[in-house]
Design a protein around this motif. Structure first.
Motif, PDB file in Angstrom:
ATOM      1  N   LYS A 192       0.738  -1.389  -0.036  1.00 56.17           N
ATOM      2  CA  LYS A 192      -0.128   0.032   0.024  1.00 56.17           C
ATOM      3  C   LYS A 192       0.609   1.106  -0.215  1.00 56.17           C
ATOM      4  CE  LYS A 192      -4.233   1.812   0.293  1.00 56.17           C
ATOM      5  NZ  LYS A 192      -5.420   1.798  -0.500  1.00 56.17           N
ATOM      6  N   PHE A 193       2.182   0.872   0.741  1.00 54.01           N
ATOM      7  CA  PHE A 193       3.022   2.138   1.015  1.00 54.01           C
ATOM      8  C   PHE A 193       4.082   1.611   0.750  1.00 54.01           C
ATOM      9  CE2 PHE A 193       5.174   5.620   2.692  1.00 54.01           C
ATOM     10  CZ  PHE A 193       4.626   6.834   2.225  1.00 54.01           C
ATOM     11  N   ILE A 194       4.775   2.310  -0.042  1.00 58.32           N
ATOM     12  CA  ILE A 194       6.626   1.893   0.235  1.00 58.32           C
ATOM     13  C   ILE A 194       7.364   2.795   0.763  1.00 58.32           C
ATOM     14  CG2 ILE A 194       8.548   1.723  -1.428  1.00 58.32           C
ATOM     15  CD1 ILE A 194       6.614   0.765  -3.469  1.00 58.32           C
ATOM     16  N   MET A 195       8.354   2.927   1.208  1.00 59.91           N
ATOM     17  CA  MET A 195       9.042   3.609   2.486  1.00 59.91           C
ATOM     18  C   MET A 195      10.125   3.346   2.443  1.00 59.91           C
ATOM     19  SD  MET A 195       8.419   6.143   4.185  1.00 59.91           S
ATOM     20  CE  MET A 195       7.573   6.293   5.640  1.00 59.91           C
ATOM     21  N   TYR A 196      11.083   4.196   1.163  1.00 58.76           N
ATOM     22  CA  TYR A 196      12.984   4.088   0.859  1.00 58.76           C
ATOM     23  C   TYR A 196      13.233   4.767   1.981  1.00 58.76           C
ATOM     24  CZ  TYR A 196       9.987   3.569  -3.742  1.00 58.76           C
ATOM     25  OH  TYR A 196       9.210   3.260  -5.087  1.00 58.76           O
ATOM     26  N   ASN A 197      14.904   4.186   1.538  1.00 62.09           N
ATOM     27  CA  ASN A 197      15.844   4.481   2.553  1.00 62.09           C
ATOM     28  C   ASN A 197      16.593   5.807   2.003  1.00 62.09           C
ATOM     29  OD1 ASN A 197      15.813   2.545   4.533  1.00 62.09           O
ATOM     30  ND2 ASN A 197      16.495   0.769   3.883  1.00 62.09           N
ATOM     31  N   THR A 198      16.476   5.560   0.453  1.00 65.78           N
ATOM     32  CA  THR A 198      17.306   6.760   0.425  1.00 65.78           C
ATOM     33  C   THR A 198      16.610   6.839  -1.272  1.00 65.78           C
ATOM     34  OG1 THR A 198      19.015   4.608  -1.569  1.00 65.78           O
ATOM     35  CG2 THR A 198      20.102   5.941   1.044  1.00 65.78           C
ATOM     36  N   SER A 199      17.183   8.063  -1.895  1.00 61.35           N
ATOM     37  CA  SER A 199      16.706   8.691  -3.623  1.00 61.35           C
ATOM     38  C   SER A 199      17.376   7.732  -4.290  1.00 61.35           C
ATOM     39  CB  SER A 199      17.179  10.101  -3.413  1.00 61.35           C
ATOM     40  OG  SER A 199      18.269   9.936  -3.581  1.00 61.35           O
ATOM     41  N   PHE A 200      18.354   6.778  -4.503  1.00 60.49           N
ATOM     42  CA  PHE A 200      18.609   5.820  -5.078  1.00 60.49           C
ATOM     43  C   PHE A 200      18.277   4.984  -4.879  1.00 60.49           C
ATOM     44  CE2 PHE A 200      21.755   2.420  -5.784  1.00 60.49           C
ATOM     45  CZ  PHE A 200      22.026   2.381  -7.652  1.00 60.49           C
ATOM     46  N   GLU A 201      17.814   3.692  -4.503  1.00 57.29           N
ATOM     47  CA  GLU A 201      16.580   3.134  -3.741  1.00 57.29           C
ATOM     48  C   GLU A 201      15.339   3.493  -4.507  1.00 57.29           C
ATOM     49  OE1 GLU A 201      14.960  -0.028  -0.378  1.00 57.29           O
ATOM     50  OE2 GLU A 201      15.126   1.896  -0.308  1.00 57.29           O
ATOM     51  N   LYS A 202      14.898   4.327  -3.937  1.00 54.43           N
ATOM     52  CA  LYS A 202      13.844   4.862  -5.042  1.00 54.43           C
ATOM     53  C   LYS A 202      13.376   4.913  -6.641  1.00 54.43           C
ATOM     54  CE  LYS A 202      10.304   8.687  -5.552  1.00 54.43           C
ATOM     55  NZ  LYS A 202       9.504   8.367  -5.759  1.00 54.43           N
ATOM     56  N   LYS A 203      14.362   5.111  -6.829  1.00 51.21           N
ATOM     57  CA  LYS A 203      15.112   5.399  -8.287  1.00 51.21           C
ATOM     58  C   LYS A 203      15.048   3.972  -9.023  1.00 51.21           C
ATOM     59  CE  LYS A 203      18.562   7.519 -12.082  1.00 51.21           C
ATOM     60  NZ  LYS A 203      19.489   8.529 -11.885  1.00 51.21           N
ATOM     61  N   LEU A 204      15.984   3.473  -8.630  1.00 49.66           N
ATOM     62  CA  LEU A 204      16.286   1.760  -8.464  1.00 49.66           C
ATOM     63  C   LEU A 204      15.357   1.550  -8.585  1.00 49.66           C
ATOM     64  CD1 LEU A 204      18.539  -0.337  -9.166  1.00 49.66           C
ATOM     65  CD2 LEU A 204      18.386  -0.418  -6.966  1.00 49.66           C
ATOM     66  N   ILE A 205      14.521   1.265  -8.010  1.00 51.62           N
ATOM     67  CA  ILE A 205      13.098   0.109  -7.702  1.00 51.62           C
ATOM     68  C   ILE A 205      11.889   1.114  -8.987  1.00 51.62           C
ATOM     69  CG2 ILE A 205      11.374  -0.310  -6.663  1.00 51.62           C
ATOM     70  CD1 ILE A 205      12.632  -0.735  -3.865  1.00 51.62           C
ATOM     71  N   GLU A 206      12.141   2.046  -8.730  1.00 51.94           N
ATOM     72  CA  GLU A 206      10.522   2.857  -9.608  1.00 51.94           C
ATOM     73  C   GLU A 206      11.289   2.351 -11.272  1.00 51.94           C
ATOM     74  OE1 GLU A 206      10.075   6.423  -8.334  1.00 51.94           O
ATOM     75  OE2 GLU A 206       8.290   6.339  -7.787  1.00 51.94           O
ATOM     76  N   ALA A 207      12.807   2.382 -11.644  1.00 54.83           N
ATOM     77  CA  ALA A 207      12.578   2.121 -13.573  1.00 54.83           C
ATOM     78  C   ALA A 207      13.013   0.972 -13.808  1.00 54.83           C
ATOM     79  CB  ALA A 207      14.201   2.296 -13.229  1.00 54.83           C
ATOM     80  N   ASN A 208      12.893   0.253 -12.332  1.00 55.10           N
ATOM     81  CA  ASN A 208      12.810  -1.749 -12.430  1.00 55.10           C
ATOM     82  C   ASN A 208      11.117  -2.396 -12.860  1.00 55.10           C
ATOM     83  OD1 ASN A 208      15.637  -2.634 -13.360  1.00 55.10           O
ATOM     84  ND2 ASN A 208      16.219  -1.654 -12.175  1.00 55.10           N
ATOM     85  N   HIS A 209      10.693  -1.726 -11.471  1.00 59.34           N
ATOM     86  CA  HIS A 209       9.504  -2.322 -11.377  1.00 59.34           C
ATOM     87  C   HIS A 209       8.298  -1.037 -11.029  1.00 59.34           C
ATOM     88  CE1 HIS A 209      10.691  -5.766  -9.490  1.00 59.34           C
ATOM     89  NE2 HIS A 209      11.920  -4.965  -8.835  1.00 59.34           N
ATOM     90  N   LYS A 210       8.050  -1.062 -12.516  1.00 59.34           N
ATOM     91  CA  LYS A 210       6.799   0.368 -13.014  1.00 59.34           C
ATOM     92  C   LYS A 210       5.229   0.657 -12.137  1.00 59.34           C
ATOM     93  CE  LYS A 210       9.710   0.502 -16.107  1.00 59.34           C
ATOM     94  NZ  LYS A 210      11.131   2.029 -16.788  1.00 59.34           N
ATOM     95  N   ILE A 211       5.085  -0.057 -11.651  1.00 57.12           N
ATOM     96  CA  ILE A 211       3.969  -0.631 -10.377  1.00 57.12           C
ATOM     97  C   ILE A 211       4.347   0.344  -9.656  1.00 57.12           C
ATOM     98  CG2 ILE A 211       3.941  -2.409  -9.393  1.00 57.12           C
ATOM     99  CD1 ILE A 211       1.232  -1.371 -10.879  1.00 57.12           C
ATOM    100  N   ALA A 212       5.514   0.190  -8.927  1.00 62.51           N
ATOM    101  CA  ALA A 212       6.086   0.624  -7.793  1.00 62.51           C
ATOM    102  C   ALA A 212       5.826   2.814  -8.361  1.00 62.51           C
ATOM    103  CB  ALA A 212       7.429   0.468  -7.521  1.00 62.51           C
ATOM    104  N   LYS A 213       5.635   3.507  -8.983  1.00 59.95           N
ATOM    105  CA  LYS A 213       5.640   4.691  -9.804  1.00 59.95           C
ATOM    106  C   LYS A 213       4.576   5.013  -8.673  1.00 59.95           C
ATOM    107  CE  LYS A 213       8.288   5.750 -13.571  1.00 59.95           C
ATOM    108  NZ  LYS A 213       8.731   5.833 -14.893  1.00 59.95           N
TER     109      LYS A 213
END
Length: 412
Positions: A192-213
């Motif tokens: 339901k909610f994603i809490m990232y540790n860093t901006s790099f992690e957010k960028k990495l996940i959203e680039a490879n798992h589109k649903i995360a956006k």
């Protein structure tokens, strides 16, 4: 009072893993305003997930901790087999790659793992604890929110399938081969909610798992604060040393660090500098005159060793945050990091303190540069490091973000 369950693969005094420590510190802070229950396994060793703790229920830091058994240890042969499948690295796929046909078949989804293969992989990587998953299913209405740590594990993937609609997901993801496996797509879909540790992690996940956006999210990380420990005279080393703290394994870059440092000392025999590894000993690495292994130590000993080292060295290629890096920076210690890890490199460049290296020659040059710093230069590095941590990693700011996420979950 709002009831929150934190689901984490391992938990306890004997565990010093990054995500596990992160979960424990967060639980202590959240317990001020929420009723927290830890849902975890009885395991300590992530290499086999064998039950270590005997009690089903205990209180750690005055927080209820419920433990569940794992059904089996990690079978090495099956683990390697299913890893090749989910990473698309079977012998047949490697052969197709050599003859230039892999891309043709891969684009047409010929190599996607089956549901059964994904399930077998998750049970193999562990911790395979049907009891914990069953508890979540049976008691899902007893909690207002579930916080899941670490994308990799069976308990996270299966738990999110059950209570994803009221979950905060802390993936602690980094750029490693397993991250790209399709078996983990469901975690970002179900959360339901994603809490990232860093901006790099957010960028990495959203680039490879589109649903995360499409998911509500924020970047929190972890908070640091001053902690006073007693001195430990049994570790009052009189020599200068570099320090490594964490899991001592190849995946953390420890074998490479061991090799680099040994070669460095051969080339610099007169330099009075040693390397200390703190963590559970690895039988593949042996101590010598220049390299010491302390084994697992208490927080008091760890802090004492950190405060007296020349620098903390982090050789890992894969990190999502690196708590020990931030702890060292907070204590005004120089950090030497593997520059091939974007998260670690960002800590160094963003703080303008410490050093990073990409290869063996750069490692040698970095150590020599460290040892040539003046007292004034050391102080400058330390002040910049602490300033960076205090500006970006303080608990009030982080808890405010979790408060907002919990409120969102409850009102959804």
């Amino acid at each position: 009072m709002t009831k929150i369950a934190i689901v984490i693969q391992r938990y306890g005094d004997e565990i010093n893993g990054g995500a596990e420590t992160h979960a424990r510190l967060l639980a202590k802070k959240l317990s001020i305003d929420y009723e927290i229950t830890i849902l975890t396994t009885k395991a300590v060793d992530h290499s086999n997930w064998k039950d270590y703790y005997s009690e089903d229920l205990e209180y750690i830091d005055n927080i209820k901790t419920k433990r569940f058994s794992c059904t089996s240890s990690k079978p090495d042969k099956k683990f390697r087999k299913y890893r090749r499948i989910i990473l698309k690295r079977t012998k047949f796929q490697q052969l197709l790659s050599k003859v230039g046909l892999y891309s043709f078949f891969n684009k047409r989804k010929y190599f996607e793992a089956t549901e059964k293969e994904n399930d077998l992989w998750l049970k193999s990587v562990g911790p395979n604890s049907p009891e914990l998953v069953e508890y979540i299913y049976t008691n899902k209405d007893q909690y207002d929110c579930f916080i899941f740590f670490t994308y990799l594990y069976y308990t996270t993937v299966e738990g999110l399938k059950i209570v994803g609609n009221k979950s905060i997901y802390v993936p602690t993801a980094h750029d490693e081969p397993e991250f790209y496996a399709s078996v983990y797509n469901s975690t970002y879909k179900n959360a339901k909610f994603i809490m990232y540790n860093t901006s790099f992690e957010k960028k990495l996940i959203e680039a490879n798992h589109k649903i995360a956006k499409t998911k509500r999210n924020n970047i929190a990380g972890i908070g640091l604060e001053q902690v006073n420990y007693n001195q430990q005279p049994e570790h009052n080393y009189s020599f200068k040393y570099l320090l490594y703290i964490g899991r001592i394994e190849g995946g953390k870059g420890c074998f490479e660090l061991y090799d680099f440092f040994n070669k460095f000392k051969v080339s610099n025999p007169n330099l009075k500098l040693k390397l200390i590894f703190v963590g559970k000993k690895n039988p593949k690495l042996l101590p010598n005159n220049d390299i010491i292994f302390t084994g697992f130590v208490s927080n008091n000993v760890k802090q004492h060793l950190l405060l007296n080292c020349e620098a903390l060295i982090i050789p890992s290629y894969y990190e999502s945050l690196s708590m020990v890096t931030l702890e060292a920076m907070f204590e005004k210690k120089i950090v030497i990091a593997n520059g091939n890890c974007e998260v670690l490199k960002n800590h160094i460049t963003n703080s303008d303190s410490g050093f990073y290296y990409h290869n063996e020659n750069e490692f040698y040059n970095t150590i020599n540069k460290l040892m040539s710093l003046s007292e004034h230069e050391l102080k400058q590095h330390g002040e910049k490091a602490r300033k960076y941590v205090k500006q970006n990693y303080t608990w009030p700011h982080i808890i405010e973000k979790f408060d907002s996420a919990i409120k969102f979950i409850k009102n959804s």
